[in-house]
Design a protein around this motif. Structure first.
Motif, PDB file in Angstrom:
ATOM      1  N   SER A   1       0.468  10.724  -6.837  1.00 17.51           N
ATOM      2  CA  SER A   1      -0.116  11.959  -6.324  1.00 17.51           C
ATOM      3  C   SER A   1       0.834  12.662  -5.371  1.00 17.51           C
ATOM      4  O   SER A   1       1.067  13.877  -5.474  1.00 17.51           O
ATOM      5  N   GLU A   2       1.413  11.907  -4.418  1.00 21.52           N
ATOM      6  CA  GLU A   2       2.296  12.502  -3.412  1.00 21.52           C
ATOM      7  C   GLU A   2       3.530  13.149  -4.037  1.00 21.52           C
ATOM      8  O   GLU A   2       3.993  14.197  -3.580  1.00 21.52           O
TER       9      GLU A   2
ATOM     10  N   GLU B   1       0.830  -1.203   0.000  1.00 18.21           N
ATOM     11  CA  GLU B   1       0.000   0.000   0.000  1.00 18.21           C
ATOM     12  C   GLU B   1       0.865   1.254   0.000  1.00 18.21           C
ATOM     13  O   GLU B   1       0.561   2.240  -0.676  1.00 18.21           O
TER      14      GLU B   1
ATOM     15  N   ASP C   1       1.967   1.818  -3.515  1.00 19.29           N
ATOM     16  CA  ASP C   1       0.935   1.929  -4.546  1.00 19.29           C
ATOM     17  C   ASP C   1       1.255   3.102  -5.471  1.00 19.29           C
ATOM     18  O   ASP C   1       1.370   4.247  -5.033  1.00 19.29           O
TER      19      ASP C   1
ATOM     20  N   ARG D   1      -0.446   4.692  -7.564  1.00 23.04           N
ATOM     21  CA  ARG D   1      -1.441   5.767  -7.618  1.00 23.04           C
ATOM     22  C   ARG D   1      -1.237   6.752  -6.468  1.00 23.04           C
ATOM     23  O   ARG D   1      -1.321   7.975  -6.649  1.00 23.04           O
ATOM     24  N   LYS D   2      -0.948   6.211  -5.295  1.00 20.71           N
ATOM     25  CA  LYS D   2      -0.692   7.047  -4.111  1.00 20.71           C
ATOM     26  C   LYS D   2       0.600   7.847  -4.289  1.00 20.71           C
ATOM     27  O   LYS D   2       0.642   9.062  -4.072  1.00 20.71           O
TER      28      LYS D   2
END
Length: 658
Positions: free
Chosen positions: A265-266, A256, A259, A261-262
């Motif tokens: 963004s970060e 996680e 990830d 996608r995470k």
């Protein structure tokens, strides 16, 4: 009672044993607690199965693939019982095992909440401790309908007997041939606690479930069709021990964190705006740098290997895909046609190979030109169902690093060997090193061309794969319709396997496109075609690397390779001079001239996973030096400016992780 003779098969050992009539598989393996089922004449059976004379019986360990599936399927039943004990109006869908866990679908008035999942898991623990017995019985269709009259989805399954499947490919719970119900019986009284339509097998008792946890819930269409009702799906996981469950949960937590996608963004790398659409990403400036560096390095390496770059449009007339066969075999994966030019159908291209064939066929070709290696960063479009679209790893629009090699039959084996060696070498350059190969062979229901051609192509690919000295795993029926393939399977930093490059051997598309070259004797001959994608898609490879490195890219790929951190504002001009010198060497260096305090700047750039921080104070300015701060927090002080730049250049050129 009479004696019966059975044969117990354990790996390569075969034991003959004489037992009395009525002996069960459980009695055969009494005392072996890790055995949860038996395989009898190739078919999985409950341990309650009474062995027959002459049967071959193989124990099924809970840690085996079959054993894990039985454990997880049994746990799914316990979860369904718990749901109906807490929510009596819940109607049952299906509950199969899946990779690393299980799920069960329910028709309920309201979606489950996190608090509901906690209550269900607690009730499951109560059921597990009861030690309920899983008991199989054969029923007629009529009897099953009568018993399950209040379960509309089970009534729909009765009579299907295994022909249906759920949306992720797991078989429904009804077995082919016999219709069976499994009862959960009270361990002490034998009274019925719960029942379900199911083909089994199951664990002997709920006490045989060592460790489980509910993970999440989601909406899912009944039997995967958007035309059917929306149900609530609860996912869980179950393992042979508490330690294995703990390790799995820790793995998931790490996954996680990684990830893509995470992290995307970060780290401000990419996004998938709703205004554009699911599966269609835009790359932000920092993500664009990484992507450009990936492409530039790949382009240079391809040029060194003799590939020639081509470019093709994003859309084409439908007749091209009729000729290639894609409209016959692949239409479900393509976007709907656009009606243009007085009713002519145009399609967004799902792959590049038909257009590359037209480039080959644009003029006469000689054997002296072969092998001809055409390469393109070609953007393609595939209409993936919304349920399977996942960030950059399963997208609807993506760019393939696509190559098609045209060669003579005599060149075929050598060219395949060179191609696979090149592919593996380039993947290693990006920091991936743990591989095995998979050989996908003909799907007997979905192929073009003769059996003889397929046999020759498959044998050639197998020989080429074996030369690499890597494990080779068969994938029966996994090939595309036009030819067999080798796929490179790669493990990332936390042990997950990703399919990376594919190499496909194709005798069929050259035939369909009537591709020819002139041989040494002046005769027209048919080339062999090799399809090859190294990244698969740039977007997916970007996501794999992002997760592999957890966002901490090696300096050569990092969008910002070093950032200058001034101790005070008076040190900013000095750092700007340093950055300008570094940029002349091709380095990506920035200076943080914000009003934040130095320690906050350091924390900010640690979060952005910048490989190097260049810190400067009064002593450095006086001495003409800088201080290096590394990702792990260690620091190296007093490095002369020219040596610091040389150090950065060296790390980037060697493509090493720091």
């Amino acid at each position: 009672m009479s004696d019966v003779r059975v044969f117990i098969q354990r790996d390569s050992e075969r034991e003959e044993r004489v037992v009395t009539t009525g002996t069960t598989a459980a009695e055969l393996f009494a005392g072996e607690r890790s055995i949860v089922a038996a395989r009898v004449a190739g078919e999985l059976k409950d341990l309650s199965h009474e062995v027959q004379d002459g049967e071959e019986v193989e124990p099924v360990e809970i840690t085996s693939e079959d054993g894990l599936n039985i454990l997880r399927h049994s746990t799914a039943h316990v979860m369904a019982q718990a749901v109906q004990e807490l929510f009596p109006d819940a109607k049952l869908g299906i509950g199969p095992p899946v990779k690393d866990g299980f799920y069960y679908d329910f028709d309920v008035e309201k979606p489950f909440t996190p608090e509901d999942l906690k209550a269900i898991e607690k009730q499951m623990q109560v059921i597990q401790k009861r030690g309920q017995k899983f008991s199989r019985r054969v029923v007629s269709d009529e009897a099953a309908r009568e018993e399950l009259a209040d379960e509309p989805y089970k009534l729909e399954l009765i009579g299907i007997k295994g022909s249906a499947s759920s949306d992720d490919g797991a078989d429904v719970e009804v077995g082919g041939g016999e219709l069976t119900i499994y009862d959960n019986l009270d361990a002490k009284t034998g009274e019925l606690c719960w029942k379900d339509l199911c083909r089994g097998p199951h664990l002997p008792s709920t006490r045989n479930i060592p460790a489980f946890k509910l993970m999440r819930n989601a909406a899912a269409y009944w039997r995967g069709s958007e035309k059917n009702p929306m149900l609530q799906r609860i996912y869980g996981t179950a393992w042979p021990s508490k330690d294995e469950l703990k390790a799995h949960l820790e793995f998931l937590a790490e996954a996680e964190k990684r990830d893509h996608r995470k992290l995307g963004s970060e780290l401000d790398l990419f996004s998938i705006p709703e205004q554009i659409g699911s599966g269609l990403a835009v790359f932000h400036p920092k993500g664009g740098i990484i992507r450009r560096v990936m492409e530039d390095y790949s382009r240079r390496r391809h040029e060194e290997e003799g590939y020639e770059f081509v470019y093709t449009p994003h859309a084409t007339k439908g007749k091209l895909f009729e000729q290639s066969g894609h409209l016959d075999w692949y239409a479900d994966g393509m976007y709907p046609p656009m009606q243009l030019d007085e009713g002519t159908d145009y399609y967004l291209k799902p792959m590049n190979c038909p257009m590359h064939n037209l480039i080959f066929d644009a003029r006469g070709r000689s054997y002296r030109e072969l092998p001809l290696r055409l390469f393109e960063f070609g953007t393609v479009y595939r209409y993936e169902k919304s349920g399977v679209v996942h960030g950059l790893t399963r997208a609807r629009g993506f760019t393939q690093d696509d190559a098609h090699i045209y060669c003579t039959k005599e060149q075929m084996a050598e060219e395949l060997d060179k191609t696979l060696t090149f592919v593996l070498g380039l993947l290693r350059d990006y920091g991936l090193t743990d591989f095995y190969l998979e050989l996908s062979t003909k799907d007997p229901e979905k192929f073009v061309g003769s059996d003889e051609i397929w046999e020759e192509a498959t044998a050639t690919l197998q020989q080429v794969a074996e030369k690499q000295g890597l494990p080779l795993v068969p994938d029966p029926g996994g090939a595309a319709f036009y030819g067999p393939k080798i796929s490179v399977q790669c493990k990332d930093a936390i042990g997950r396997t990703w399919q990376m490059s594919t190499v496909q051997l194709d005798f069929n598309l050259p035939e369909r496109f009537n591709l020819e070259y002139t041989g040494p004797d002046g005769s027209k001959q048919r080339p062999v075609m090799i399809h090859r994608a190294l990244f698969g898609s740039i977007e997916r490879f970007f996501a794999v690397l992002l997760e592999h490195y957890a966002g901490a890219f090696p300096a050569w790929l990092a969008p910002v390779q070093a950032v200058g951190i001034p101790i005070g504002d008076s040190h900013i001009p000095y750092l700007q001079e340093f950055a300008a010198e570094a940029k002349k060497k091709g380095l990506r260096v920035e200076v943080d001239a914000s009003s934040d305090r130095m320690q906050k700047k350091i924390r900010n750039h640690q979060k952005m996973k910048t490989p190097f921080m260049i810190i400067v104070g009064d002593e450095d300015m006086a001495a003409g030096t800088v201080s290096f701060r590394y990702r792990d927090g260690s620091q190296e002080n007093g490095i002369p400016r020219d040596q610091a730049i040389a150090k950065l250049v060296d790390v980037v050129e060697r493509r090493v992780q720091v």
